[in-house]
Design a protein around this motif. Structure first.
Motif, PDB file in Angstrom:
ATOM      1  N   MET A 153      13.229 -13.790 -21.512  1.00 52.13           N
ATOM      2  CA  MET A 153      13.510 -15.004 -22.261  1.00 52.13           C
ATOM      3  C   MET A 153      13.884 -14.602 -23.684  1.00 52.13           C
ATOM      4  O   MET A 153      13.227 -13.770 -24.298  1.00 52.13           O
ATOM      5  CB  MET A 153      12.261 -15.898 -22.257  1.00 52.13           C
ATOM      6  N   LYS A 154      14.945 -15.191 -24.180  1.00 51.13           N
ATOM      7  CA  LYS A 154      15.415 -14.876 -25.526  1.00 51.13           C
ATOM      8  C   LYS A 154      14.415 -15.402 -26.563  1.00 51.13           C
ATOM      9  O   LYS A 154      13.719 -16.383 -26.315  1.00 51.13           O
ATOM     10  CB  LYS A 154      16.780 -15.500 -25.767  1.00 51.13           C
ATOM     11  N   PRO A 155      14.351 -14.746 -27.730  1.00 52.47           N
ATOM     12  CA  PRO A 155      13.388 -15.158 -28.758  1.00 52.47           C
ATOM     13  C   PRO A 155      13.552 -16.616 -29.201  1.00 52.47           C
ATOM     14  O   PRO A 155      12.558 -17.322 -29.396  1.00 52.47           O
ATOM     15  CB  PRO A 155      13.664 -14.207 -29.917  1.00 52.47           C
ATOM     16  N   ALA A 156      14.773 -17.088 -29.331  1.00 51.45           N
ATOM     17  CA  ALA A 156      14.990 -18.475 -29.755  1.00 51.45           C
ATOM     18  C   ALA A 156      14.493 -19.447 -28.687  1.00 51.45           C
ATOM     19  O   ALA A 156      13.910 -20.486 -29.000  1.00 51.45           O
ATOM     20  CB  ALA A 156      16.463 -18.713 -30.054  1.00 51.45           C
ATOM     21  N   THR A 157      14.708 -19.100 -27.422  1.00 52.13           N
ATOM     22  CA  THR A 157      14.234 -19.947 -26.329  1.00 52.13           C
ATOM     23  C   THR A 157      12.715 -19.954 -26.296  1.00 52.13           C
ATOM     24  O   THR A 157      12.090 -20.998 -26.111  1.00 52.13           O
ATOM     25  CB  THR A 157      14.793 -19.445 -24.986  1.00 52.13           C
ATOM     26  N   ARG A 158      12.118 -18.799 -26.475  1.00 57.10           N
ATOM     27  CA  ARG A 158      10.653 -18.701 -26.480  1.00 57.10           C
ATOM     28  C   ARG A 158      10.062 -19.538 -27.618  1.00 57.10           C
ATOM     29  O   ARG A 158       9.092 -20.264 -27.416  1.00 57.10           O
ATOM     30  CB  ARG A 158      10.223 -17.242 -26.616  1.00 57.10           C
ATOM     31  N   LEU A 159      10.658 -19.461 -28.793  1.00 55.15           N
ATOM     32  CA  LEU A 159      10.184 -20.237 -29.932  1.00 55.15           C
ATOM     33  C   LEU A 159      10.331 -21.734 -29.664  1.00 55.15           C
ATOM     34  O   LEU A 159       9.432 -22.523 -29.973  1.00 55.15           O
ATOM     35  CB  LEU A 159      10.950 -19.852 -31.199  1.00 55.15           C
ATOM     36  N   THR A 160      11.432 -22.128 -29.056  1.00 55.24           N
ATOM     37  CA  THR A 160      11.652 -23.527 -28.714  1.00 55.24           C
ATOM     38  C   THR A 160      10.599 -24.018 -27.732  1.00 55.24           C
ATOM     39  O   THR A 160      10.044 -25.110 -27.896  1.00 55.24           O
ATOM     40  CB  THR A 160      13.062 -23.716 -28.112  1.00 55.24           C
ATOM     41  N   VAL A 161      10.301 -23.215 -26.722  1.00 54.84           N
ATOM     42  CA  VAL A 161       9.272 -23.583 -25.746  1.00 54.84           C
ATOM     43  C   VAL A 161       7.924 -23.750 -26.436  1.00 54.84           C
ATOM     44  O   VAL A 161       7.207 -24.725 -26.195  1.00 54.84           O
ATOM     45  CB  VAL A 161       9.200 -22.530 -24.618  1.00 54.84           C
ATOM     46  N   ILE A 162       7.580 -22.839 -27.314  1.00 57.18           N
ATOM     47  CA  ILE A 162       6.290 -22.905 -28.017  1.00 57.18           C
ATOM     48  C   ILE A 162       6.210 -24.158 -28.885  1.00 57.18           C
ATOM     49  O   ILE A 162       5.198 -24.877 -28.872  1.00 57.18           O
ATOM     50  CB  ILE A 162       6.061 -21.629 -28.849  1.00 57.18           C
TER      51      ILE A 162
END
Length: 67
Positions: free
Chosen positions: A1-10
């Motif tokens: 998972m890309k960092p931006a996607t991970r941050l969005t999920v969080i």
């Protein structure tokens, strides 16, 4: 998972959980003297949760086609 996607999920999960806690604990929120209805938190729980589920399923699905 890309960092931006991970941050969005969080962030979306945090928003959903905070609104869920508001519903469960029956916390009253007032903005400029007007009470924010509880149904607004129901929507603010369901929508981010649906987005997180969508992002997670997209992450788990096999890549289709060559990019």
């Amino acid at each position: 998972m890309k960092p931006a996607t991970r941050l969005t999920v969080i962030l979306l999960l945090a928003i959903a959980l905070l609104h869920l806690f508001r519903i469960v604990l029956q916390v009253e929120v007032t903005i400029d003297g007007a009470a924010v209805p509880m149904w607004a938190s129901v929507i603010a729980t369901v929508v981010p949760t649906a987005l997180v589920v969508g992002l997670w399923r997209e992450h788990l699905s096999p890549r289709s086609g060559a990019a």
